[in-house]
Write a protein that holds these residues in place. Structure first.
Motif, short mmCIF file in Angstrom:
data_model
loop_
_atom_site.label_atom_id
_atom_site.label_comp_id
_atom_site.label_asym_id
_atom_site.label_seq_id
_atom_site.Cartn_x
_atom_site.Cartn_y
_atom_site.Cartn_z
N ASP A 1 28.59 38.61 38.78
CA ASP A 1 27.57 38.53 39.99
C ASP A 1 26.37 37.51 39.35
N THR B 1 30.67 33.20 40.63
CA THR B 1 31.30 34.44 41.12
C THR B 1 32.61 34.34 41.41
N VAL B 2 33.43 33.27 41.43
CA VAL B 2 34.87 33.20 41.29
C VAL B 2 35.72 33.89 40.31
N CYS B 3 34.88 33.96 38.97
CA CYS B 3 35.62 34.20 37.86
C CYS B 3 36.12 35.61 37.84
N PRO B 4 37.73 35.95 37.70
CA PRO B 4 38.05 37.32 37.90
C PRO B 4 37.83 37.89 36.46
N THR B 5 37.47 37.59 35.49
CA THR B 5 37.31 38.41 34.17
C THR B 5 35.90 38.38 33.80
N ALA C 1 41.55 40.26 34.03
CA ALA C 1 41.47 39.63 35.45
C ALA C 1 41.16 40.85 36.26
N THR D 1 39.04 43.17 36.01
CA THR D 1 37.52 43.90 36.14
C THR D 1 36.48 43.39 37.17
N GLN D 2 36.75 42.29 37.61
CA GLN D 2 35.72 41.63 38.33
C GLN D 2 36.00 41.69 39.89
N ARG E 1 34.61 43.24 42.15
CA ARG E 1 33.27 43.24 43.02
C ARG E 1 32.97 41.92 43.45
N SER E 2 33.27 41.08 42.80
CA SER E 2 32.70 39.44 43.04
C SER E 2 33.84 38.58 43.24
N SER E 3 34.85 38.77 42.58
CA SER E 3 36.06 37.83 42.48
C SER E 3 37.32 38.02 43.48
N LEU F 1 40.13 36.45 43.21
CA LEU F 1 41.11 36.51 42.29
C LEU F 1 41.52 37.89 41.72
N SER F 2 40.23 38.43 41.34
CA SER F 2 40.30 39.72 40.66
C SER F 2 40.89 40.62 41.69
#
Lengths: 248, 290
Positions: A3, A92-96, B67, B69-70, B72-74, B76-77
């Motif tokens: 975020d 915000t696009v980052c999945p990790t 991948a 974990t996020q 709430r925002s991503s 891809l996740s």
């Protein structure tokens, strides 16, 4: 966490002066030199001495020609690195959660230990500020030299990003945009600092100073009165020759 | 954008696999025993195979678990989480049908919903990107969902449903191409706004930063094969919709059904190749490549 912070205490960034940049590429080299051997993984090169060299750079200088409706074209050198956007789409696009924006100073960074190298943040950045390192498999980007600007082991004049420190034409300035009296804020006010690709909604922190208006080709020099031709019409032998040649 | 084979395979086959799992999940009279095993095996092979292919393009695949974990925002996740939730739910549902012959209806519906949600999250990874105007559209999720549902119906042997869904998906694809061709122009992003110099005159890229290529150009400024785009679009549409619908209109036979599936998959792969190869990233403007 991917975020974005609602607000940051400080807004550190760069002002890039398109008027004084001479396109010497010194910032490109000093950036690569500092960042390949300090914070994070090295900036690798592939086939550096072969027929198809390429490599990871955090700062690249383009050159553009601007042709106005009338008058001569102008050549403008255009350094481009991460703009540390307030509304950074790469975060915000980052999945990790590897990509993040710091609350204390607004610097956008990558935690390389969490980066899986999916490349989505580079896709989300309109400016091409992020490059995947082909050797390391993680995303690299400008860190605003976080390992210089707070580094008390360096002399005080060196506590600026490497690109700013090295620029021979003073085209790069580093400072805090949240302070209206900082040098960068004043430069932006006085010179009409602008955002690039504002329609993308990224709210970049880095600002570009537009080139100052050029002298017009039609403008006369202050020295003009002293430089008027001595003899408009040739006289004597040359005058006779001029007339004689005209008649042939 | 660079049309990476791993990403094309991933979006195509996971879309088909989750489409098939959706239809199996809402089936009022689901298959049981060996028949169920075969259907679920095909669905899982495609969905899991697609996800495995997508992991191949990661720079650091060994960290892929991060991948999740996020969410709430991503997007891809979210996709990763939805995919695993859908696979686990459908796995339990499948186990009931295969081993006990028992139809756990609510579990099937939940699994079906999660399967569709996975396809939606995949499409949102692309639709969210403002930097690629051709993808940044409300029509991208309907395109992915309709193709997934059509392919799933075809794989599960629902002839009439498959035919109508393929026609809908084909129409959506044509509209998506038509809209996409104007998207970069309508986005308002030009070399003028990219440099902030547009108000002073016509801006032209005079000199690139380096004489060689770089990651940005390889990944986001793919310009090869645009000249064959129209031919490839026709080929994609013929294989994706026209041939399978024609084959399904003929009297049903397992061979024609298999040919219809193969043709549809080939068509979707071609369309998905174009989805990436034709997409213009605004960073190309800085290099004067648009």
């Amino acid at each position: 966490m991917t975020d974005l912070p609602a607000s940051t205490t400080r807004k550190l960034g760069l002002v890039i002066d398109l008027d004084t940049c001479v396109g010497c590429q010194a910032c490109v080299i000093s950036c690569k030199g500092w960042n390949t051997e300090n914070h994070g993984a090295p900036l690798s090169d592939q086939d550096p001495y072969g027929p198809d060299p390429s490599g990871t750079f955090l700062n690249r200088v383009h050159s553009y020609e601007v042709q106005p409706d009338t008058g001569p074209a102008q050549l403008i050198h255009f350094p481009k690195s991460c703009l540390h956007c307030e509304n950074a789409p790469c975060v915000t696009v980052c999945p990790t959660g590897a990509s993040y924006k710091r609350t204390e100073d607004g610097v956008v960074l990558v935690n390389e230990k969490d980066c899986i190298g999916c490349g989505l943040c580079a896709w989300a950045c309109p400016y091409g500020a992020r490059e995947m390192d082909a050797a390391e498999g993680v995303m690299k980007k400008c860190t605003l030299c976080v390992d210089r600007i707070y580094n008390e082991n360096l002399p005080e004049e060196d506590r600026t990003p490497a690109c700013v420190r090295t620029c021979p034409s003073n085209a790069r300035h580093f400072g805090d945009f949240s302070d209206p009296e900082s040098q960068v804020s004043q430069l932006v006010r006085e010179r009409g600092g602008m955002d690039i690709m504002p329609e993308q909604g990224t709210q970049p922190v880095n600002k570009y100073l537009p080139p100052r208006p050029r002298d017009d080709w039609a403008d006369t020099s202050v020295l003009a009165p002293y430089l008027t031709p001595v003899a408009e019409e040739p006289r004597g032998f040359l005058g006779w020759l001029d007339k004689a040649l005209d008649k042939i | 954008m660079h049309p990476a084979p791993s990403i094309i395979a991933f979006t195509t086959f996971s879309g088909l696999g989750f489409g098939l799992l959706f239809w199996l999940g809402i089936d009022a009279t689901p298959p049981t025993g060996w028949v169920a095993f075969v259907f679920f095996f095909i669905g899982f092979a495609m969905a899991v195979g697609g996800l495995a292919a997508s992991a191949k393009h990661l720079g650091r695949p060994e960290r892929a678990l991060k991948a999740f974990t996020q969410w709430r925002s991503s997007w891809l996740s979210r996709e990763a989480c939805c995919a695993v939730a859908a696979l686990v739910t459908m796995g339990l549902y499948a186990a009931g049908l295969v081993f006990a012959g028992y139809d756990l209806v609510p579990l099937g519906w939940l699994g079906a919903a999660l399967s569709l949600l996975t396809v939606l999250t995949t499409s949102m990874i692309y639709a969210q990107l403002k930097t690629v105007p051709r993808w940044h559209s409300v029509w991208t999720p309907p395109l992915f969902l309709s193709l997934s549902l059509a392919g799933g119906a075809l794989l599960s042997g629902r002839v009439t449903v498959a035919m109508s869904l393929m026609l809908i998906a084909g129409a959506l694809q044509v509209w998506w191409w038509y809209r996409g061709d104007k998207a970069l122009g309508q986005s308002g992003t030009t070399l003028g706004t990219a440099t902030g110099l547009g108000g002073r005159g016509t801006v032209r890229a005079f000199e690139p930063p380096h004489t060689g290529s770089n990651y940005l150009l390889r990944e986001m400024v793919y310009v090869v094969a645009r000249r064959h785009a129209l031919k490839l679009r026709i080929i994609a549409l013929v294989f994706m919709v026209v041939v399978p619908v024609a084959l399904l209109l003929a009297p049903f036979h397992h061979i024609t059904a298999l040919l219809a599936v193969l043709s549809h998959v080939a068509g979707v792969l071609t369309a998905r190749w174009l989805f990436f190869a034709e997409a213009e990233h605004v960073v190309g403007l800085y290099y004067g490549k648009r």
